[in-house]
Motif scaffolding. Structure first.
Motif, PDB file in Angstrom:
ATOM      1  N   VAL A  42       0.119  -5.825  -7.577  1.00  0.00           N
ATOM      2  CA  VAL A  42      -0.464  -5.396  -6.298  1.00  0.00           C
ATOM      3  C   VAL A  42      -1.976  -5.327  -6.464  1.00  0.00           C
ATOM      4  CG1 VAL A  42      -0.579  -3.556  -4.563  1.00  0.00           C
ATOM      5  CG2 VAL A  42       1.588  -4.029  -5.722  1.00  0.00           C
TER       6      VAL A  42
ATOM      7  N   LEU B 210       6.500  -4.439  -1.419  1.00  0.00           N
ATOM      8  CA  LEU B 210       5.997  -4.101  -2.758  1.00  0.00           C
ATOM      9  C   LEU B 210       7.112  -3.424  -3.538  1.00  0.00           C
ATOM     10  CD1 LEU B 210       2.617  -2.333  -1.767  1.00  0.00           C
ATOM     11  CD2 LEU B 210       3.025  -4.788  -2.064  1.00  0.00           C
TER      12      LEU B 210
ATOM     13  N   LEU C  19       3.674  -7.226  -5.835  1.00  0.00           N
ATOM     14  CA  LEU C  19       3.864  -7.735  -4.487  1.00  0.00           C
ATOM     15  C   LEU C  19       4.994  -8.757  -4.565  1.00  0.00           C
ATOM     16  CD1 LEU C  19       0.989  -8.622  -2.108  1.00  0.00           C
ATOM     17  CD2 LEU C  19       3.139  -9.881  -2.121  1.00  0.00           C
TER      18      LEU C  19
END
Ligand code: C2O
Ligand code: CU
Length: 464
Positions: A253, A267, A239
């Motif tokens: 993530v 992302l 992220l």
């Protein structure tokens, strides 16, 4: 396991979810005009009737506006709709006069007229633009698009992919958007939820990829009220940014993550699924999994995955370390179904809940319903503000501050990443801090657009 069903209505016969070419859907804007009009599109899968949407061009979710950081975004907004409208550039820290909030920063542009927007793209990142007049109706009808500001040096990814997530309330028989925009149940409960969920305006968005390719996924929640809880399958990565603002160090993530209306994430993900397999962006809804986007894998781009990405260059971050001097603010949300609001002030007078409801007003901030003559707070330029945000209702609310980004303070006072929209769940409370470094009148409202229309709308003034 994720099922293929993207519909919430029982859809026995829907198998042919043919997607139009993505390029046709998301052509880049090259003209300085942004024309809002009604037009028919094949929103539902083929076999269903066309839907007449309101859009900025003959397509859903678009056109994508893309500029380099530091450039100006100049568009002549031409209103060919049957209603007045205005354009807001969500998340851009730009000039107040260009913020597009009808009734606060400009008059709504009446049908047949135009307005010239010209604003600086100071921050690189993932933003979006949408109607800011009668938004609960106009955004639901399709008036939004992605706004991407590119870093001066492109980051090391193979593909840059914008995924605009939305839900539409359509009658499957006629294909038309149901016109119940002011339905009391939506206003007083969780907002207007759709029965047809789309990615970039398609029921089943597909993007063929190769194994070990690195994709930048810019995910935008453009829905009126729906929370998207998402997860990846066959994709793995980091992220990089929330609400357009890069994080100092990329975070893996999480298994699932939730975007409230208006929120975004960037992302960087690598395709780790094997050749021949489909990687997925999935959505979790009441503990069931659904496909939100499909990435069929064929071939591979390299033998191995790449190294951990370098963080994206940070956008300007105001200094908010000196909280001792900070102005102390409080925003308490109340109202809604099953809430405890008995009375509140609306248009200057105290009214009983029953009278408010008859007028389609269900929510209050600090006991005040909707826009007020005086702002929630008046801050002087450069002042730091610390605000306690309390969700004293039984519904989630996504609070969006225009013109400035804020940080959420953790329990121990550690400031979180810069954000422009705060998702609060029932009963939660948060401390946020922001620097009032952008002069003007800034809207501050719930991005569940039906809630904004029924009381959850206020403003903050920053005086030079
Ligand atoms: Cu994205 Cu005031 O809005
Ligand atoms: Cu709300």
């Amino acid at each position: 396991m994720l099922s293929r069903r993207s519909f919430l209505w029982a859809s026995g016969g829907v198998t042919a979810m043919t997607a139009l070419p993505a390029a046709a859907k998301r052509a880049l804007a090259t003209t300085p005009e942004l024309v809002a009009s009604a037009h028919p599109v094949q929103l539902l899968p083929s076999g269903y009737p066309e839907t007449s949407i309101w859009g900025y061009g003959a397509q859903t979710s678009g056109p994508e506006i893309r500029v380099k950081q530091g450039a100006r975004i100049s568009r002549r907004f031409v209103n060919q709709l049957p209603q007045a409208s205005s354009v807001h550039w969500h998340g851009l820290r730009a000039e107040n006069a260009m913020d597009g909030v009808s009734g606060l920063t400009q008059e709504a542009v009446s049908p047949g007229n135009s307005f010239d927007y010209d604003l600086a793209a100071e921050d690189a990142g993932t933003f979006w633009y949408h109607s800011h007049n009668r938004s609960a109706e106009q955004v639901a009808r399709g008036l939004y698009g992605a706004l991407i500001v590119d870093e001066p040096t492109p980051p090391d990814v193979d593909r840059d992919v914008t995924l605009m997530l939305d839900d539409w309330r359509v009658d499957p028989k006629t294909g038309q958007i149901t016109q119940d925009f002011g339905a009391s149940h939506d206003l007083s409960h969780g907002g207007r939820l759709g029965n047809f969920i789309s990615t970039n305006g398609e029921a089943t968005y597909r993007l063929p990829v190769r194994r070990h390719e690195r994709l930048r996924l810019r995910i935008v929640n453009a829905a009126n009220a729906r929370l998207f809880t998402l997860g990846l399958q066959g994709l793995d990565g980091w992220l990089m940014a929330y609400d357009g603002m890069p994080v100092t160090s990329p975070e893996p993530v999480p298994e699932t993550f939730t975007l409230g209306p208006g929120q975004r994430v960037d992302l960087f993900v690598d395709v780790i699924a094997e050749d021949g397999v489909e990687a997925l962006l999935g959505r979790i809804d009441q503990s069931k999994g659904y496909v939100q986007a499909i990435f069929p894998v064929s071939g591979s781009s390299s033998a191995n995955r790449r190294l951990v990405p370098a963080p994206l260059p940070l956008n300007r971050a105001p200094d908010m370390t000196d909280l001792a001097e900070a102005a102390t603010l409080r925003l308490e949300m109340s109202g809604g179904a099953m809430g405890s609001m008995r009375e509140a002030i609306w248009n200057g007078y105290s009214r009983k809940a029953g009278e408010l409801m008859e007028n389609g007003q269900f929510w209050a901030f600090n006991g005040l319903v909707g826009m007020t003559e005086t702002p929630l707070a008046r801050l002087s330029l450069g002042q730091v503000a610390r605000m306690t945000v309390v969700n004293d209702t039984v519904f989630p609310h996504a609070m969006h501050l225009h013109g400035m980004h804020f940080r959420v303070l953790a329990q121990d006072g550690t400031p979180g990443p810069l954000r422009d929209t705060l998702l609060t769940l029932r009963g939660e409370s948060y401390e946020i801090v922001f620097a009032a470094d952008n002069p003007g009148r800034w809207a501050f409202h719930c991005h569940m657009l039906s809630h904004a229309a029924s009381g959850m709308m206020t403003w903050i003034e920053v005086t030079a």
